[in-house]
Motif scaffolding. Structure first.
Motif, PDB file in Angstrom:
ATOM      1  N   SER A  72       0.837  -1.198   0.000  1.00  0.00           N
ATOM      2  CA  SER A  72       0.000   0.000   0.000  1.00  0.00           C
ATOM      3  C   SER A  72       0.871   1.248   0.000  1.00  0.00           C
ATOM      4  O   SER A  72       2.054   1.202   0.316  1.00  0.00           O
ATOM      5  N   PHE A  73       0.230   2.346  -0.338  1.00  0.00           N
ATOM      6  CA  PHE A  73       0.864   3.653  -0.237  1.00  0.00           C
ATOM      7  C   PHE A  73       0.567   4.163   1.165  1.00  0.00           C
ATOM      8  O   PHE A  73      -0.022   3.444   1.961  1.00  0.00           O
ATOM      9  N   PRO A  74       0.972   5.366   1.543  1.00  0.00           N
ATOM     10  CA  PRO A  74       0.721   5.811   2.916  1.00  0.00           C
ATOM     11  C   PRO A  74      -0.686   5.437   3.389  1.00  0.00           C
ATOM     12  O   PRO A  74      -1.631   5.399   2.598  1.00  0.00           O
ATOM     13  N   ALA A  75      -0.778   5.169   4.681  1.00  0.00           N
ATOM     14  CA  ALA A  75      -1.985   4.582   5.288  1.00  0.00           C
ATOM     15  C   ALA A  75      -3.297   5.193   4.812  1.00  0.00           C
ATOM     16  O   ALA A  75      -4.267   4.482   4.576  1.00  0.00           O
ATOM     17  N   ASP A  76      -3.350   6.488   4.629  1.00  0.00           N
ATOM     18  CA  ASP A  76      -4.604   7.118   4.226  1.00  0.00           C
ATOM     19  C   ASP A  76      -4.900   6.945   2.748  1.00  0.00           C
ATOM     20  O   ASP A  76      -6.001   7.204   2.296  1.00  0.00           O
ATOM     21  N   ALA A  77      -3.910   6.475   1.966  1.00  0.00           N
ATOM     22  CA  ALA A  77      -4.105   6.371   0.524  1.00  0.00           C
ATOM     23  C   ALA A  77      -4.505   4.968   0.056  1.00  0.00           C
ATOM     24  O   ALA A  77      -5.163   4.827  -0.964  1.00  0.00           O
ATOM     25  N   GLY A  78      -4.097   3.914   0.756  1.00  0.00           N
ATOM     26  CA  GLY A  78      -4.418   2.555   0.334  1.00  0.00           C
ATOM     27  C   GLY A  78      -3.618   2.137  -0.896  1.00  0.00           C
ATOM     28  O   GLY A  78      -2.432   2.398  -0.986  1.00  0.00           O
ATOM     29  N   THR A  79      -4.292   1.493  -1.870  1.00  0.00           N
ATOM     30  CA  THR A  79      -3.579   0.975  -3.040  1.00  0.00           C
ATOM     31  C   THR A  79      -3.530   1.957  -4.209  1.00  0.00           C
ATOM     32  O   THR A  79      -2.923   1.667  -5.227  1.00  0.00           O
ATOM     33  N   THR A  80      -4.151   3.107  -4.065  1.00  0.00           N
ATOM     34  CA  THR A  80      -4.090   4.148  -5.094  1.00  0.00           C
ATOM     35  C   THR A  80      -3.923   5.498  -4.414  1.00  0.00           C
ATOM     36  O   THR A  80      -4.548   5.760  -3.389  1.00  0.00           O
ATOM     37  N   THR A  81      -3.063   6.330  -4.997  1.00  0.00           N
ATOM     38  CA  THR A  81      -2.888   7.678  -4.470  1.00  0.00           C
ATOM     39  C   THR A  81      -2.591   8.628  -5.623  1.00  0.00           C
ATOM     40  O   THR A  81      -2.057   8.211  -6.649  1.00  0.00           O
ATOM     41  N   VAL A  82      -2.947   9.885  -5.459  1.00  0.00           N
ATOM     42  CA  VAL A  82      -2.675  10.904  -6.470  1.00  0.00           C
ATOM     43  C   VAL A  82      -1.769  11.954  -5.835  1.00  0.00           C
ATOM     44  O   VAL A  82      -2.054  12.458  -4.745  1.00  0.00           O
ATOM     45  N   GLY A  89       8.785  18.413 -12.323  1.00  0.00           N
ATOM     46  CA  GLY A  89       7.966  17.371 -12.939  1.00  0.00           C
ATOM     47  C   GLY A  89       7.953  16.068 -12.165  1.00  0.00           C
ATOM     48  O   GLY A  89       7.476  15.056 -12.665  1.00  0.00           O
ATOM     49  N   ASN A  90       8.483  16.071 -10.922  1.00  0.00           N
ATOM     50  CA  ASN A  90       8.554  14.851 -10.121  1.00  0.00           C
ATOM     51  C   ASN A  90       7.393  14.762  -9.141  1.00  0.00           C
ATOM     52  O   ASN A  90       7.024  15.747  -8.518  1.00  0.00           O
ATOM     53  N   ALA A  91       6.855  13.562  -9.001  1.00  0.00           N
ATOM     54  CA  ALA A  91       5.833  13.255  -8.001  1.00  0.00           C
ATOM     55  C   ALA A  91       6.313  12.013  -7.264  1.00  0.00           C
ATOM     56  O   ALA A  91       6.748  11.049  -7.890  1.00  0.00           O
ATOM     57  N   GLN A  92       6.257  12.034  -5.930  1.00  0.00           N
ATOM     58  CA  GLN A  92       6.800  10.925  -5.149  1.00  0.00           C
ATOM     59  C   GLN A  92       5.829  10.462  -4.080  1.00  0.00           C
ATOM     60  O   GLN A  92       5.125  11.258  -3.462  1.00  0.00           O
ATOM     61  N   THR A  93       5.824   9.137  -3.875  1.00  0.00           N
ATOM     62  CA  THR A  93       5.087   8.528  -2.779  1.00  0.00           C
ATOM     63  C   THR A  93       5.923   7.362  -2.275  1.00  0.00           C
ATOM     64  O   THR A  93       6.988   7.066  -2.820  1.00  0.00           O
ATOM     65  N   THR A  94       5.444   6.699  -1.233  1.00  0.00           N
ATOM     66  CA  THR A  94       6.161   5.558  -0.660  1.00  0.00           C
ATOM     67  C   THR A  94       5.286   4.326  -0.738  1.00  0.00           C
ATOM     68  O   THR A  94       4.107   4.372  -0.399  1.00  0.00           O
ATOM     69  N   LEU A  95       5.873   3.216  -1.210  1.00  0.00           N
ATOM     70  CA  LEU A  95       5.194   1.918  -1.245  1.00  0.00           C
ATOM     71  C   LEU A  95       5.640   1.133  -0.019  1.00  0.00           C
ATOM     72  O   LEU A  95       6.830   0.934   0.202  1.00  0.00           O
ATOM     73  N   PHE A  96       4.656   0.715   0.801  1.00  0.00           N
ATOM     74  CA  PHE A  96       4.916  -0.057   2.016  1.00  0.00           C
ATOM     75  C   PHE A  96       4.549  -1.510   1.785  1.00  0.00           C
ATOM     76  O   PHE A  96       3.512  -1.801   1.192  1.00  0.00           O
ATOM     77  N   VAL A  97       5.374  -2.433   2.319  1.00  0.00           N
ATOM     78  CA  VAL A  97       5.062  -3.851   2.202  1.00  0.00           C
ATOM     79  C   VAL A  97       3.871  -4.204   3.091  1.00  0.00           C
ATOM     80  O   VAL A  97       3.070  -5.062   2.749  1.00  0.00           O
ATOM     81  N   GLY A  98       3.736  -3.532   4.243  1.00  0.00           N
ATOM     82  CA  GLY A  98       2.606  -3.777   5.133  1.00  0.00           C
ATOM     83  C   GLY A  98       2.498  -5.241   5.527  1.00  0.00           C
ATOM     84  O   GLY A  98       3.484  -5.894   5.822  1.00  0.00           O
ATOM     85  N   SER A  99       1.294  -5.770   5.487  1.00  0.00           N
ATOM     86  CA  SER A  99       1.065  -7.173   5.859  1.00  0.00           C
ATOM     87  C   SER A  99       1.045  -8.087   4.643  1.00  0.00           C
ATOM     88  O   SER A  99       0.644  -9.242   4.749  1.00  0.00           O
ATOM     89  N   ALA A 100       1.487  -7.585   3.498  1.00  0.00           N
ATOM     90  CA  ALA A 100       1.471  -8.390   2.268  1.00  0.00           C
ATOM     91  C   ALA A 100       2.390  -9.599   2.395  1.00  0.00           C
ATOM     92  O   ALA A 100       3.398  -9.575   3.089  1.00  0.00           O
ATOM     93  N   THR A 101       2.019 -10.656   1.709  1.00  0.00           N
ATOM     94  CA  THR A 101       2.843 -11.857   1.649  1.00  0.00           C
ATOM     95  C   THR A 101       3.739 -11.781   0.421  1.00  0.00           C
ATOM     96  O   THR A 101       3.648 -10.849  -0.373  1.00  0.00           O
ATOM     97  N   SER A 102       4.610 -12.776   0.267  1.00  0.00           N
ATOM     98  CA  SER A 102       5.531 -12.754  -0.864  1.00  0.00           C
ATOM     99  C   SER A 102       4.762 -12.820  -2.180  1.00  0.00           C
ATOM    100  O   SER A 102       3.661 -13.354  -2.252  1.00  0.00           O
ATOM    101  N   GLY A 103       5.351 -12.259  -3.193  1.00  0.00           N
ATOM    102  CA  GLY A 103       4.740 -12.179  -4.514  1.00  0.00           C
ATOM    103  C   GLY A 103       5.311 -10.967  -5.229  1.00  0.00           C
ATOM    104  O   GLY A 103       6.381 -10.474  -4.874  1.00  0.00           O
ATOM    105  N   THR A 104       4.597 -10.468  -6.217  1.00  0.00           N
ATOM    106  CA  THR A 104       5.069  -9.327  -6.992  1.00  0.00           C
ATOM    107  C   THR A 104       4.022  -8.226  -7.009  1.00  0.00           C
ATOM    108  O   THR A 104       2.872  -8.471  -7.362  1.00  0.00           O
TER     109      THR A 104
END
Length: 163
Positions: A72-82, A89-104
């Protein structure tokens, strides 16, 4: 353009995807990751940066949509953020692994009608073992003692099949 990250790679590097463009408009979006892979169960995260250009020039104040299929992205954004692009011209966010299991995780960025994607492996680690290396010093001194006071420490992350 679709970019698949090689694995494993050292943490802390920078990976740049060539991004994608729309030949008809000259709009492009490039994608940069701070890390090539995330470790599950650790609170791991990576910065994701999109660079938006039109005819080679940075496009500021443009909405950039980030989405992910895992983590997920920051807690308030979930799986989509704007995020709005800055003056470069740069836009930045952070992707968190959270409770996700292995995969892609498939991270997609959209701006100005152009899309770029990158795959981010989420890897489960079974153990961490020291990795012997000739540059690691076995004895360190004190700062006033005249001996080396620092040394690199290297580790190897093993998954459930010790790979």
């Amino acid at each position: 353009m679709h970019f698949t990250s090689p694995f494993p790679q050292p943490d802390g590097g920078v990976v740049v995807d060539g991004g994608a463009g729309d030949a008809g408009t000259g709009n492009t979006v490039g994608l940069t990751l701070q890390k090539l892979a995330l470790v599950t169960g650790t609170g791991d995260k990576t910065d994701v940066t999109a660079r938006v250009t039109a005819s080679g020039a940075a496009v500021p104040n443009t909405p950039v949509t980030f989405s992910t299929t895992r983590g997920s992205f920051p807690a308030d954004a979930g799986t989509t953020t704007v995020v709005m692009s800055d003056a470069q011209g740069n836009a930045q966010t952070t992707l968190f692994v959270g409770s996700a299991t292995s995969g892609t995780a498939v991270v997609t960025v959209q701006a100005l009608g152009t899309t770029a994607t990158v795959n981010v492996p989420f890897v489960a680690v079974a153990s961490i073992v020291p990795a012997p290396d000739a540059t690691v010093k076995s004895v360190l001194g004190t700062q006033s003692g005249g001996r080396e006071t620092t040394t690199p420490v290297l580790f190897k992350l093993l998954d459930s099949v010790n790979a």
